[in-house]
Every structure is written in structure tokens, then in C-alpha cells.
Motif scaffolding. Structure first.
Motif, mmCIF file in Angstrom:
data_model
loop_
_atom_site.group_PDB
_atom_site.id
_atom_site.type_symbol
_atom_site.label_atom_id
_atom_site.label_comp_id
_atom_site.label_asym_id
_atom_site.label_seq_id
_atom_site.Cartn_x
_atom_site.Cartn_y
_atom_site.Cartn_z
ATOM 1 N N GLU A 1 -13.191 -10.505 18.176
ATOM 2 C CA GLU A 1 -14.183 -9.775 18.959
ATOM 3 C C GLU A 1 -14.304 -10.437 20.322
ATOM 4 O O GLU A 1 -14.432 -11.661 20.411
ATOM 5 C CB GLU A 1 -15.541 -9.760 18.262
ATOM 6 N N PRO B 1 -16.633 -10.613 23.580
ATOM 7 C CA PRO B 1 -17.968 -10.272 24.063
ATOM 8 C C PRO B 1 -17.917 -9.580 25.421
ATOM 9 O O PRO B 1 -17.131 -9.975 26.284
ATOM 10 C CB PRO B 1 -18.669 -11.631 24.203
ATOM 11 N N ASN C 1 -24.487 -3.199 17.092
ATOM 12 C CA ASN C 1 -23.643 -3.643 18.198
ATOM 13 C C ASN C 1 -22.736 -2.499 18.631
ATOM 14 O O ASN C 1 -22.154 -1.810 17.794
ATOM 15 C CB ASN C 1 -22.785 -4.845 17.784
ATOM 16 N N MET D 1 -19.351 -1.138 19.971
ATOM 17 C CA MET D 1 -18.000 -1.669 19.857
ATOM 18 C C MET D 1 -16.960 -0.668 20.342
ATOM 19 O O MET D 1 -17.080 0.528 20.112
ATOM 20 C CB MET D 1 -17.705 -2.037 18.405
ATOM 21 N N VAL E 1 -17.139 -6.051 22.181
ATOM 22 C CA VAL E 1 -18.436 -5.914 21.527
ATOM 23 C C VAL E 1 -19.573 -6.261 22.482
ATOM 24 O O VAL E 1 -19.565 -7.309 23.120
ATOM 25 C CB VAL E 1 -18.540 -6.819 20.280
ATOM 26 N N LYS E 2 -20.559 -5.355 22.537
ATOM 27 C CA LYS E 2 -21.786 -5.596 23.297
ATOM 28 C C LYS E 2 -22.936 -5.686 22.306
ATOM 29 O O LYS E 2 -23.158 -4.779 21.510
ATOM 30 C CB LYS E 2 -22.038 -4.455 24.277
ATOM 31 N N ILE F 1 -26.037 -11.060 20.361
ATOM 32 C CA ILE F 1 -25.442 -12.366 20.074
ATOM 33 C C ILE F 1 -24.124 -12.614 20.802
ATOM 34 O O ILE F 1 -23.513 -13.668 20.643
ATOM 35 C CB ILE F 1 -25.226 -12.564 18.558
ATOM 36 N N TYR F 2 -23.673 -11.660 21.615
ATOM 37 C CA TYR F 2 -22.377 -11.766 22.279
ATOM 38 C C TYR F 2 -22.542 -12.131 23.751
ATOM 39 O O TYR F 2 -23.201 -11.416 24.499
ATOM 40 C CB TYR F 2 -21.595 -10.460 22.152
ATOM 41 N N THR F 3 -21.916 -13.256 24.163
ATOM 42 C CA THR F 3 -21.995 -13.729 25.536
ATOM 43 C C THR F 3 -20.587 -14.032 26.048
ATOM 44 O O THR F 3 -19.924 -14.949 25.538
ATOM 45 C CB THR F 3 -22.853 -15.009 25.622
ATOM 46 N N PRO F 4 -20.116 -13.294 27.051
ATOM 47 C CA PRO F 4 -18.803 -13.594 27.626
ATOM 48 C C PRO F 4 -18.765 -15.023 28.173
ATOM 49 O O PRO F 4 -19.776 -15.550 28.629
ATOM 50 C CB PRO F 4 -18.667 -12.583 28.763
ATOM 51 N N GLU G 1 -15.485 -8.983 32.312
ATOM 52 C CA GLU G 1 -16.753 -9.440 31.753
ATOM 53 C C GLU G 1 -16.970 -10.941 31.887
ATOM 54 O O GLU G 1 -18.029 -11.449 31.540
ATOM 55 C CB GLU G 1 -16.844 -9.032 30.280
ATOM 56 N N ASN H 1 -14.618 -13.289 30.544
ATOM 57 C CA ASN H 1 -13.899 -13.996 29.485
ATOM 58 C C ASN H 1 -12.531 -14.460 29.981
ATOM 59 O O ASN H 1 -11.899 -13.783 30.778
ATOM 60 C CB ASN H 1 -13.664 -13.071 28.280
#
Length: 131
Positions: free
Chosen positions: A12, A14, A41, A43, A60-61, A64-67, A115, A117
Motif C-alpha cells: 500500500e 500512502p 479507506n 483505495m 491508499v488515502k 493512518i496513511y502518511t506519505p 504525494e 513517497n
């Protein structure tokens, strides 16, 4: 761990903006995504086929998801690294590590996606056989 499977089966990535990220990855890798909501979430699921080698995953947005540039590094396969890097940069990616031989019949490179990443590329070079 099962002896008859690879260790990694899914990933996944983020994202902050699912539409922007989906557009970025569609353009860079020429992929179509399936959009879904799983456990609250949002996706965008990468294509997957049991008939070919490799794994799949999703953009995934969610809360709990942080690039990050500092997290896990995922390498995407490409057959034309120069063209893939060019498309990524055209879509706003920042080149982090230029195309470099990995010394074992291929090349690697890294860029920062839309994003934030860190994403890797891998291109295998087929060894020509001399008969």
C-alpha cells in the motif's frame, strides 16, 4: 512463513489526494485502477493477474496513511526506464537517484511521487547469448 510462496504479497502506497495520485500512476506506468473503499479507506487498486509473476497493491488515502521519503521503498518493474522517468518528471516527480547499473544485469532509479513517497524503478537487461 510458507515455503511455497514469496514473502511479500501486497503493498500500500500512502497518498494525500487519491485523484492526483491515481492520475500520476496511470500516466507514469500506463495502468488502470479499480477504485474501492475498504475499512473506511479510499483505495485505487493496481491491476493484478494470477497468470503473471509479481504482486499487486493499492494507493491508499486514510487517517493512518502518511506519505514519506523515509519509509519502505517499493520498486516497480519497467521495460523502458528512460521513458518511465521522463513521464514521472513530466507529472511533477522529483528525480532522487538517477538511472544506475545495479551490477547484476539491470538498472535502478528512484523518484519522489506526486504525494511525497520515494518510489524505485527496476529494469532488467536481458543478457545476449553468443552462440
Amino acid at each position: 512463513m510458507s515455503q511455497n510462496s514469496n514473502a511479500v504479497v501486497y503493498f500500500e502506497i500512502p497518498v494525500l489526494d487519491i485523484k492526483r495520485a491515481t492520475a500520476f500512476y496511470q500516466t507514469v506506468f500506463n495502468l488502470a485502477f479499480e477504485i474501492d473503499y475498504i475499512d473506511h479507506n479510499e483505495m485505487a487498486i493496481f491491476p493484478f493477474s494470477d497468470k503473471i509473476r509479481g504482486i499487486s497493491g493499492a494507493l491508499v488515502k486514510g487517517k493512518i496513511y502518511t506519505p514519506s521519503l523515509k519509509g519502505t521503498l517499493i520498486y516497480f518493474n519497467t521495460t523502458d526506464m528512460d521513458a518511465t522517468l521522463e513521464r514521472a518528471v513530466e507529472q511533477g516527480a522529483k528525480l532522487l537517484y538517477p538511472k544506475t547499473s545495479n551490477g547484476i544485469g539491470g538498472y535502478v532509479a528512484e523518484f519522489q511521487d506526486s504525494e511525497g513517497n520515494r518510489i524505485g524503478l527496476h529494469m532488467k537487461v536481458l543478457q545476449s547469448s553468443t552462440s
